[in-house]
Design a protein around this motif. Structure first.
Motif, PDB file in Angstrom:
ATOM      1  N   SER A   1       1.082  -0.995   0.359  1.00 19.38           N
ATOM      2  CA  SER A   1       0.084   0.170   0.095  1.00 19.38           C
ATOM      3  C   SER A   1       1.071   1.585  -0.086  1.00 19.38           C
TER       4      SER A   1
ATOM      5  N   GLU B   1      -6.201  -2.140  -9.743  1.00 20.14           N
ATOM      6  CA  GLU B   1      -7.020  -2.021  -9.047  1.00 20.14           C
ATOM      7  C   GLU B   1      -8.431  -2.266 -10.354  1.00 20.14           C
TER       8      GLU B   1
ATOM      9  N   ASN C   1      -8.883  -7.500  -5.269  1.00 19.77           N
ATOM     10  CA  ASN C   1      -8.059  -6.009  -5.474  1.00 19.77           C
ATOM     11  C   ASN C   1      -7.672  -6.046  -4.668  1.00 19.77           C
ATOM     12  N   ALA C   2      -6.983  -7.038  -3.207  1.00 18.59           N
ATOM     13  CA  ALA C   2      -6.668  -6.772  -2.610  1.00 18.59           C
ATOM     14  C   ALA C   2      -5.496  -8.120  -2.909  1.00 18.59           C
TER      15      ALA C   2
ATOM     16  N   LYS D   1      -3.280  -6.239  -5.823  1.00 23.44           N
ATOM     17  CA  LYS D   1      -2.144  -6.024  -5.005  1.00 23.44           C
ATOM     18  C   LYS D   1      -0.926  -6.767  -4.043  1.00 23.44           C
TER      19      LYS D   1
ATOM     20  N   ASP E   1      -7.270  -4.370   1.443  1.00 22.11           N
ATOM     21  CA  ASP E   1      -8.927  -3.897   0.246  1.00 22.11           C
ATOM     22  C   ASP E   1      -9.422  -2.890   0.784  1.00 22.11           C
TER      23      ASP E   1
END
Length: 201
Positions: free
Chosen positions: A14, A47, A55-56, A59, A75
């Motif tokens: 992040s 994303e 989405n998590a 990443k 996310d």
């Protein structure tokens, strides 16, 4: 059976310093050194998933592959009953390129108009990915209602307008430790710890 995390270093996938700080505080008891993607200069992947977990995972996998270190991605977003779950996975995008969450919160209230249903929830997906592409994902929620005007200076994102069920203060009026104890991120984190960190040999 979830895969156990046995290392001592993890990348937080992040560039949001508020999220990185919260996750670092939650990881501290496990003796894990957490490094942010921003510190490593990792690019932010697109994303384009259709859920918080999707989405998590995008990443986490991207960060683990590039850094060759296990990566943890979050996310999360605000889901508003009166807006049929919006802004949801687009919560950060509502804040625009300048990450102006004051404008995003004002937009939420404006779009709710005079709908009497003030109910909302925060949802958080956490994905832990290894360099070989393996992923474990968990999702947590906290329910409450929205208030206006904004209250509090602590927190980040939509915290100044969210009051958790059973509380009178917004997340932004709480000390971080109090928020951590009941937040959507804490809920997802408890699941992650139970599955991937506890009873590690």
């Amino acid at each position: 059976m979830a895969r156990k995390f046995t290392g001592n270093k993890i990348v937080i996938a992040s560039h949001n310093e508020g999220k990185v700080r919260e996750i670092n505080e939650l990881l501290a008891p496990f003796g894990v050194e957490a490094i942010s993607a921003k510190t490593l200069g990792l690019p932010e992947p697109e994303e384009n998933g259709d859920s918080f977990i999707a989405n998590a995972e995008i990443k986490a996998v991207a960060a683990a592959l590039v850094s060759q270190i296990p990566a943890l991605a979050d996310d999360s977003g605000l889901e508003v009953n009166a807006l049929a779950g919006d802004p949801g996975i687009f919560s950060a995008r509502w804040a625009g390129p300048k990450k102006d969450f004051s404008a995003a919160m004002a937009r939420v209230i404006e779009e709710m108009d005079d709908d009497p249903d003030r109910g909302a929830n925060f949802t958080c997906a956490l994905s832990l990915a290894w360099p070989d592409g393996h992923v474990e994902s968990f999702e947590g929620k906290v329910f409450g209602e929205l208030v206006w005007p904004m209250r509090g200076e602590k927190g980040f994102g939509y915290d100044p307008i969210f009051v958790a069920k059973g509380e009178s203060r917004t997340f932004a009026e709480m000390d971080p430790a109090e928020k951590h104890a009941m937040s959507h991120r804490a809920d997802a984190f408890r699941q992650l710890i139970a599955a991937c960190f506890q009873n590690v040999a």
